[in-house]
Write an enzyme that holds these catalytic residues in place. Structure first.
Site, PDB file in Angstrom:
ATOM      1  N   THR A 156       7.799  -4.973   3.329  1.00 26.43           N
ATOM      2  CA  THR A 156       7.420  -4.839   1.930  1.00 26.43           C
ATOM      3  C   THR A 156       8.149  -3.679   1.258  1.00 26.43           C
ATOM      4  OG1 THR A 156       5.573  -4.132   0.521  1.00 26.43           O
ATOM      5  CG2 THR A 156       5.440  -3.495   2.810  1.00 26.43           C
ATOM      6  N   TYR A 174      -1.119   0.949   4.019  1.00 28.32           N
ATOM      7  CA  TYR A 174      -0.477  -0.375   4.077  1.00 28.32           C
ATOM      8  C   TYR A 174       1.031  -0.218   4.292  1.00 28.32           C
ATOM      9  CZ  TYR A 174       1.775  -4.606   2.390  1.00 28.32           C
ATOM     10  OH  TYR A 174       2.606  -5.700   2.270  1.00 28.32           O
TER      11      TYR A 174
END
Ligand code: UD1
Length: 331
Positions: free
Chosen positions: A118, A142
Protein backbone atom coordinates in the site's frame (compact mmCIF):
# COMPACT_ATOMS: atom_id res chain seq x y z
CA UNK A 1 -0.55 -28.25 -17.82
CA UNK A 2 -2.48 -25.36 -16.29
CA UNK A 3 -0.55 -23.46 -13.66
CA UNK A 4 -2.03 -23.63 -10.18
CA UNK A 5 -1.87 -20.52 -8.01
CA UNK A 6 -2.85 -19.82 -4.42
CA UNK A 7 -4.78 -16.60 -3.86
CA UNK A 8 -5.08 -15.60 -0.22
CA UNK A 9 -7.93 -13.16 0.34
CA UNK A 10 -9.39 -14.05 -3.04
CA UNK A 11 -12.94 -13.57 -1.75
CA UNK A 12 -12.26 -9.91 -0.97
CA UNK A 13 -12.63 -6.76 -3.03
CA UNK A 14 -9.35 -6.68 -4.97
CA UNK A 15 -8.61 -10.41 -4.70
CA UNK A 16 -11.93 -11.37 -6.28
CA UNK A 17 -11.29 -9.12 -9.29
CA UNK A 18 -7.86 -10.72 -9.74
CA UNK A 19 -9.34 -14.23 -9.40
CA UNK A 20 -11.78 -13.43 -12.17
CA UNK A 21 -8.99 -12.29 -14.48
CA UNK A 22 -6.83 -15.31 -13.55
CA UNK A 23 -9.76 -17.61 -14.27
CA UNK A 24 -10.36 -16.01 -17.63
CA UNK A 25 -6.65 -16.39 -18.41
CA UNK A 26 -6.89 -20.16 -17.73
CA UNK A 27 -5.17 -20.52 -14.35
CA UNK A 28 -6.13 -23.21 -11.89
CA UNK A 29 -6.97 -21.31 -8.70
CA UNK A 30 -7.20 -22.12 -5.01
CA UNK A 31 -8.62 -19.26 -2.96
CA UNK A 32 -7.76 -19.31 0.74
CA UNK A 33 -9.91 -16.88 2.70
CA UNK A 34 -11.48 -16.71 6.15
CA UNK A 35 -14.40 -14.74 4.65
CA UNK A 36 -14.26 -12.23 7.53
CA UNK A 37 -14.73 -9.38 5.06
CA UNK A 38 -14.97 -11.23 1.76
CA UNK A 39 -17.77 -13.44 0.47
CA UNK A 40 -17.84 -16.89 -1.16
CA UNK A 41 -20.20 -15.36 -3.75
CA UNK A 42 -17.34 -13.18 -4.98
CA UNK A 43 -15.19 -16.17 -5.93
CA UNK A 44 -16.17 -16.62 -9.57
CA UNK A 45 -13.38 -19.07 -10.50
CA UNK A 46 -11.42 -21.84 -8.78
CA UNK A 47 -11.99 -23.54 -5.45
CA UNK A 48 -12.51 -21.70 -2.21
CA UNK A 49 -10.95 -23.08 0.96
CA UNK A 50 -12.27 -21.33 4.04
CA UNK A 51 -9.29 -20.96 6.31
CA UNK A 52 -7.21 -18.52 8.27
CA UNK A 53 -3.55 -17.82 7.61
CA UNK A 54 -3.03 -17.89 11.37
CA UNK A 55 -3.73 -21.64 11.22
CA UNK A 56 -0.29 -22.75 10.06
CA UNK A 57 -1.11 -26.48 10.22
CA UNK A 58 -4.09 -26.03 7.94
CA UNK A 59 -2.09 -23.87 5.59
CA UNK A 60 0.66 -26.52 5.36
CA UNK A 61 -1.96 -29.11 4.45
CA UNK A 62 -3.25 -26.90 1.66
CA UNK A 63 0.28 -26.40 0.31
CA UNK A 64 0.99 -30.12 0.61
CA UNK A 65 -2.16 -31.07 -1.30
CA UNK A 66 -1.64 -28.71 -4.22
CA UNK A 67 1.40 -27.91 -6.25
CA UNK A 68 1.41 -24.11 -6.48
CA UNK A 69 3.59 -22.32 -8.97
CA UNK A 70 2.95 -18.96 -7.31
CA UNK A 71 1.14 -17.24 -4.47
CA UNK A 72 -0.83 -13.99 -4.67
CA UNK A 73 -1.23 -12.64 -1.16
CA UNK A 74 -4.17 -10.27 -0.60
CA UNK A 75 -5.54 -11.38 2.77
CA UNK A 76 -5.09 -8.53 5.23
CA UNK A 77 -6.75 -6.04 7.54
CA UNK A 78 -6.75 -2.56 6.02
CA UNK A 79 -8.64 0.01 8.02
CA UNK A 80 -6.26 2.63 9.34
CA UNK A 81 -8.27 3.90 12.37
CA UNK A 82 -8.91 0.30 13.42
CA UNK A 83 -5.17 -0.43 13.19
CA UNK A 84 -4.49 2.36 15.66
CA UNK A 85 -6.98 0.93 18.16
CA UNK A 86 -5.98 -2.73 17.64
CA UNK A 87 -2.32 -2.68 16.56
CA UNK A 88 -1.56 -6.22 17.70
CA UNK A 89 -4.38 -7.59 15.57
CA UNK A 90 -2.90 -5.80 12.57
CA UNK A 91 0.63 -7.08 13.17
CA UNK A 92 -0.82 -10.58 13.67
CA UNK A 93 -3.15 -10.66 10.68
CA UNK A 94 -0.85 -8.79 8.32
CA UNK A 95 2.76 -9.36 9.38
CA UNK A 96 2.69 -12.67 11.27
CA UNK A 97 0.39 -14.25 8.69
CA UNK A 98 2.71 -13.19 5.87
CA UNK A 99 5.45 -14.98 7.80
CA UNK A 100 3.25 -18.10 7.98
CA UNK A 101 2.74 -17.96 4.26
CA UNK A 102 6.47 -17.61 3.61
CA UNK A 103 7.17 -20.59 5.89
CA UNK A 104 4.85 -22.72 3.74
CA UNK A 105 6.45 -21.38 0.54
CA UNK A 106 9.84 -22.29 2.00
CA UNK A 107 8.90 -25.83 2.98
CA UNK A 108 7.05 -26.57 -0.26
CA UNK A 109 9.49 -24.80 -2.59
CA UNK A 110 7.08 -22.18 -3.94
CA UNK A 111 9.29 -19.37 -5.15
CA UNK A 112 7.06 -16.72 -6.73
CA UNK A 113 4.92 -14.31 -4.73
CA UNK A 114 2.88 -11.22 -5.52
CA UNK A 115 2.19 -9.14 -2.46
CA UNK A 116 -0.52 -6.52 -1.95
CA UNK A 117 1.16 -3.56 -0.33
CA UNK A 118 0.00 0.00 0.00
CA UNK A 119 0.97 3.63 -0.44
CA UNK A 120 0.48 3.82 3.34
CA UNK A 121 4.06 2.51 3.65
CA UNK A 122 5.29 5.94 2.51
CA UNK A 123 3.51 7.84 5.30
CA UNK A 124 3.63 11.62 5.43
CA UNK A 125 5.10 12.29 2.02
CA UNK A 126 6.87 15.57 1.46
CA UNK A 127 7.12 15.18 -2.30
CA UNK A 128 4.71 14.29 -5.07
CA UNK A 129 4.46 12.21 -7.09
CA UNK A 130 5.71 9.44 -4.81
CA UNK A 131 8.22 7.08 -6.40
CA UNK A 132 9.41 3.69 -5.22
CA UNK A 133 12.60 5.47 -4.11
CA UNK A 134 10.72 7.81 -1.77
CA UNK A 135 11.69 6.85 1.81
CA UNK A 136 9.14 4.69 3.63
CA UNK A 137 8.00 6.23 6.91
CA UNK A 138 4.54 4.82 7.68
CA UNK A 139 2.57 6.76 10.26
CA UNK A 140 0.15 4.09 11.50
CA UNK A 141 0.21 0.39 12.45
CA UNK A 142 -1.54 -0.56 9.18
CA UNK A 143 1.25 0.96 7.08
CA UNK A 144 3.93 -0.45 9.40
CA UNK A 145 2.41 -3.94 9.36
CA UNK A 146 2.52 -3.89 5.55
CA UNK A 147 6.05 -2.50 5.43
CA UNK A 148 7.21 -5.19 7.87
CA UNK A 149 5.62 -7.77 5.57
CA UNK A 150 7.60 -6.30 2.68
CA UNK A 151 10.78 -6.65 4.75
CA UNK A 152 10.01 -10.30 5.52
CA UNK A 153 9.59 -11.03 1.82
CA UNK A 154 12.72 -9.11 0.84
CA UNK A 155 14.92 -10.65 3.54
CA UNK A 156 13.74 -14.16 2.79
CA UNK A 157 14.33 -13.61 -0.94
CA UNK A 158 17.98 -12.78 -0.24
CA UNK A 159 18.68 -16.27 1.07
CA UNK A 160 16.30 -18.30 -1.09
CA UNK A 161 15.14 -18.70 -4.68
CA UNK A 162 12.04 -16.57 -3.95
CA UNK A 163 11.26 -13.84 -6.46
CA UNK A 164 8.57 -11.31 -5.68
CA UNK A 165 6.56 -8.42 -7.05
CA UNK A 166 5.38 -6.10 -4.29
CA UNK A 167 2.60 -3.86 -5.57
CA UNK A 168 1.99 -0.68 -3.60
CA UNK A 169 -1.61 0.31 -4.21
CA UNK A 170 -2.75 3.92 -4.14
CA UNK A 171 -6.49 4.63 -3.72
CA UNK A 172 -8.31 1.67 -5.20
CA UNK A 173 -11.92 2.24 -6.25
CA UNK A 174 -14.53 1.24 -8.82
CA UNK A 175 -16.09 -2.12 -9.57
CA UNK A 176 -16.16 -4.52 -12.48
CA UNK A 177 -18.53 -3.54 -15.25
CA UNK A 178 -20.52 -6.80 -15.19
CA UNK A 179 -21.90 -5.81 -11.80
CA UNK A 180 -20.85 -9.14 -10.27
CA UNK A 181 -17.95 -7.86 -8.18
CA UNK A 182 -17.27 -4.83 -6.00
CA UNK A 183 -16.47 -3.74 -2.48
CA UNK A 184 -18.67 -5.75 -0.13
CA UNK A 185 -17.16 -5.08 3.27
CA UNK A 186 -19.54 -2.85 5.25
CA UNK A 187 -16.58 -1.59 7.29
CA UNK A 188 -14.84 0.35 4.55
CA UNK A 189 -15.60 4.01 4.35
CA UNK A 190 -13.34 5.38 1.68
CA UNK A 191 -14.22 8.62 -0.05
CA UNK A 192 -15.94 7.33 -3.20
CA UNK A 193 -17.90 4.72 -1.27
CA UNK A 194 -18.89 7.37 1.25
CA UNK A 195 -20.08 9.78 -1.44
CA UNK A 196 -22.03 6.99 -3.20
CA UNK A 197 -23.68 6.09 0.12
CA UNK A 198 -24.81 9.70 0.44
CA UNK A 199 -26.06 9.76 -3.16
CA UNK A 200 -28.04 6.58 -2.52
CA UNK A 201 -29.56 8.12 0.62
CA UNK A 202 -28.01 5.52 2.88
CA UNK A 203 -26.91 8.40 5.03
CA UNK A 204 -28.28 11.93 5.21
CA UNK A 205 -25.00 13.68 4.37
CA UNK A 206 -21.28 13.19 3.96
CA UNK A 207 -18.30 15.00 5.39
CA UNK A 208 -15.23 16.60 3.87
CA UNK A 209 -12.35 16.02 6.27
CA UNK A 210 -10.43 19.29 6.01
CA UNK A 211 -10.73 22.24 3.67
CA UNK A 212 -7.52 24.03 4.67
CA UNK A 213 -4.93 21.82 3.00
CA UNK A 214 -2.32 23.53 0.81
CA UNK A 215 -4.05 22.31 -2.36
CA UNK A 216 -5.85 24.38 -5.04
CA UNK A 217 -9.32 23.88 -3.48
CA UNK A 218 -8.17 23.20 0.10
CA UNK A 219 -9.20 19.52 0.14
CA UNK A 220 -7.06 16.37 0.03
CA UNK A 221 -5.80 15.05 -3.29
CA UNK A 222 -5.46 11.32 -4.03
CA UNK A 223 -4.64 9.06 -6.96
CA UNK A 224 -7.73 6.88 -7.55
CA UNK A 225 -7.05 3.69 -9.51
CA UNK A 226 -9.77 1.49 -10.98
CA UNK A 227 -9.78 -1.99 -9.46
CA UNK A 228 -9.84 -3.65 -12.91
CA UNK A 229 -6.61 -1.93 -13.95
CA UNK A 230 -5.07 -2.94 -10.64
CA UNK A 231 -6.18 -6.53 -11.19
CA UNK A 232 -4.55 -6.54 -14.63
CA UNK A 233 -1.29 -5.35 -13.05
CA UNK A 234 -1.32 -8.55 -10.94
CA UNK A 235 -1.67 -10.78 -13.99
CA UNK A 236 1.14 -8.94 -15.70
CA UNK A 237 3.27 -9.25 -12.56
CA UNK A 238 2.63 -12.99 -12.51
CA UNK A 239 3.57 -13.35 -16.16
CA UNK A 240 6.68 -11.29 -15.47
CA UNK A 241 7.76 -13.65 -12.67
CA UNK A 242 6.95 -16.70 -14.79
CA UNK A 243 9.23 -15.34 -17.51
CA UNK A 244 12.05 -15.17 -14.95
CA UNK A 245 11.81 -11.48 -14.07
CA UNK A 246 13.76 -10.29 -11.05
CA UNK A 247 12.10 -9.07 -7.86
CA UNK A 248 10.40 -5.67 -7.98
CA UNK A 249 8.55 -3.13 -5.89
CA UNK A 250 6.05 -1.22 -8.04
CA UNK A 251 3.65 1.63 -7.37
CA UNK A 252 0.12 1.12 -8.68
CA UNK A 253 -1.58 4.40 -9.48
CA UNK A 254 -2.29 6.61 -12.47
CA UNK A 255 -0.03 9.47 -11.46
CA UNK A 256 -2.97 11.83 -11.51
CA UNK A 257 -4.72 13.30 -8.49
CA UNK A 258 -8.27 14.46 -7.77
CA UNK A 259 -9.38 16.52 -4.80
CA UNK A 260 -12.19 15.53 -2.44
CA UNK A 261 -14.33 18.34 -3.87
CA UNK A 262 -13.72 17.14 -7.44
CA UNK A 263 -14.71 13.59 -6.52
CA UNK A 264 -17.89 14.71 -4.75
CA UNK A 265 -18.80 16.93 -7.70
CA UNK A 266 -18.54 13.95 -10.08
CA UNK A 267 -20.57 11.67 -7.77
CA UNK A 268 -23.30 14.32 -7.60
CA UNK A 269 -23.28 14.84 -11.37
CA UNK A 270 -23.32 11.13 -12.25
CA UNK A 271 -25.89 10.14 -9.63
CA UNK A 272 -27.94 13.30 -10.29
CA UNK A 273 -28.39 13.65 -6.53
CA UNK A 274 -27.34 16.85 -4.78
CA UNK A 275 -26.70 15.39 -1.31
CA UNK A 276 -25.62 17.62 1.61
CA UNK A 277 -21.88 17.91 2.29
CA UNK A 278 -20.57 19.08 5.66
CA UNK A 279 -17.10 20.58 5.93
CA UNK A 280 -15.32 19.37 9.07
CA UNK A 281 -11.80 19.31 10.54
CA UNK A 282 -9.00 17.27 9.05
CA UNK A 283 -8.91 13.59 9.92
CA UNK A 284 -5.83 12.61 11.95
CA UNK A 285 -2.90 11.60 9.82
CA UNK A 286 -4.38 12.56 6.44
CA UNK A 287 -1.69 13.97 4.14
CA UNK A 288 -2.64 16.82 1.79
CA UNK A 289 -1.70 15.11 -1.43
CA UNK A 290 -0.56 11.61 -2.43
CA UNK A 291 -0.10 10.71 -6.08
CA UNK A 292 1.95 7.93 -7.63
CA UNK A 293 4.89 8.11 -9.93
CA UNK A 294 3.91 5.10 -12.05
CA UNK A 295 6.84 5.14 -14.49
CA UNK A 296 8.38 1.98 -13.09
CA UNK A 297 5.31 -0.27 -13.46
CA UNK A 298 4.82 0.95 -17.04
CA UNK A 299 8.45 0.17 -17.82
CA UNK A 300 8.84 -3.15 -15.99
CA UNK A 301 5.46 -4.76 -16.71
CA UNK A 302 4.38 -2.78 -19.78
CA UNK A 303 1.17 -2.04 -17.83
CA UNK A 304 -1.28 0.08 -19.82
CA UNK A 305 -4.33 1.11 -17.79
CA UNK A 306 -7.68 1.08 -19.59
CA UNK A 307 -9.95 2.70 -17.03
CA UNK A 308 -8.07 5.87 -16.11
CA UNK A 309 -11.25 7.90 -15.90
CA UNK A 310 -12.74 9.27 -12.68
CA UNK A 311 -16.26 9.21 -14.15
CA UNK A 312 -15.93 5.51 -14.92
CA UNK A 313 -14.63 4.81 -11.42
CA UNK A 314 -17.60 6.67 -9.94
CA UNK A 315 -20.22 5.19 -12.27
CA UNK A 316 -19.06 1.58 -11.73
CA UNK A 317 -19.05 2.14 -7.95
CA UNK A 318 -22.54 3.60 -8.08
CA UNK A 319 -23.82 0.75 -10.27
CA UNK A 320 -22.29 -1.81 -7.92
CA UNK A 321 -23.70 -0.16 -4.82
CA UNK A 322 -27.19 0.03 -6.35
CA UNK A 323 -27.19 -3.61 -7.34
CA UNK A 324 -25.59 -4.79 -4.07
CA UNK A 325 -28.58 -3.26 -2.33
CA UNK A 326 -31.00 -5.05 -4.65
CA UNK A 327 -29.27 -8.44 -4.50
CA UNK A 328 -28.40 -8.64 -0.81
CA UNK A 329 -31.01 -6.30 0.59
CA UNK A 330 -28.23 -4.86 2.78
CA UNK A 331 -26.95 -1.33 2.78
C1 UD1 B 1 -6.96 5.00 2.74
C2 UD1 B 1 -6.07 4.58 3.86
C3 UD1 B 1 -4.75 4.21 3.27
C4 UD1 B 1 -4.94 3.10 2.26
C5 UD1 B 1 -5.88 3.60 1.20
C6 UD1 B 1 -6.18 2.53 0.21
C7 UD1 B 1 -6.84 5.89 5.79
C8 UD1 B 1 -6.53 7.05 6.67
N1 UD1 B 1 -5.93 5.69 4.78
O1 UD1 B 1 -6.38 6.13 2.11
O2 UD1 B 1 -3.89 3.78 4.26
O3 UD1 B 1 -3.71 2.76 1.68
O4 UD1 B 1 -7.10 3.98 1.81
O5 UD1 B 1 -6.84 1.47 0.84
O6 UD1 B 1 -7.80 5.17 5.98
N2 UD1 B 1 -12.42 11.89 2.81
C9 UD1 B 1 -13.42 12.79 3.10
N3 UD1 B 1 -14.62 12.31 3.50
C10 UD1 B 1 -14.89 10.98 3.62
C11 UD1 B 1 -13.85 10.05 3.32
C12 UD1 B 1 -12.63 10.54 2.92
O7 UD1 B 1 -13.21 14.00 3.01
O8 UD1 B 1 -16.01 10.62 4.00
C13 UD1 B 1 -11.12 12.37 2.30
C14 UD1 B 1 -9.91 12.02 3.13
O9 UD1 B 1 -9.68 12.98 4.13
C15 UD1 B 1 -8.83 11.99 2.05
C16 UD1 B 1 -9.56 11.49 0.80
O10 UD1 B 1 -10.93 11.76 1.05
O11 UD1 B 1 -8.35 13.28 1.78
C17 UD1 B 1 -9.39 10.01 0.55
O12 UD1 B 1 -9.71 9.31 1.74
P1 UD1 B 1 -9.94 7.73 1.78
O13 UD1 B 1 -10.78 7.32 0.65
O14 UD1 B 1 -10.36 7.36 3.16
O15 UD1 B 1 -8.51 7.13 1.47
P2 UD1 B 1 -7.09 7.50 2.12
O16 UD1 B 1 -7.23 8.01 3.47
O17 UD1 B 1 -6.32 8.34 1.14
Amino acid sequence: MRKKVLVTGGAGYIGSHVVRQLGTAGYDIIVYDNCSTGSPKSVLYGDLIIGDLADLDHLYLVFAKHEFSAVLHFAASLIVPESIIHPLDYYANNTRNTLNLLRCCHVMGVNQIIFSSTAAVYGEVGENPVSEFTPTMPINPYGRSKLMSEWLIKDYAITSSLRYVILRYFNVAGADSSGKLGQISPKTNHLIRSACDAALKRKPQMQIFGTDFPTPDGTGIRDYIHVEDLATAHLEALLYLEMGGESQILNCGYGQGYSVRQVIERVKAISEVDFPVIETDRRDGDPACVTACADKIHKVLGWQPKYNDLDLIVSTTLAWERQREMVSGTK
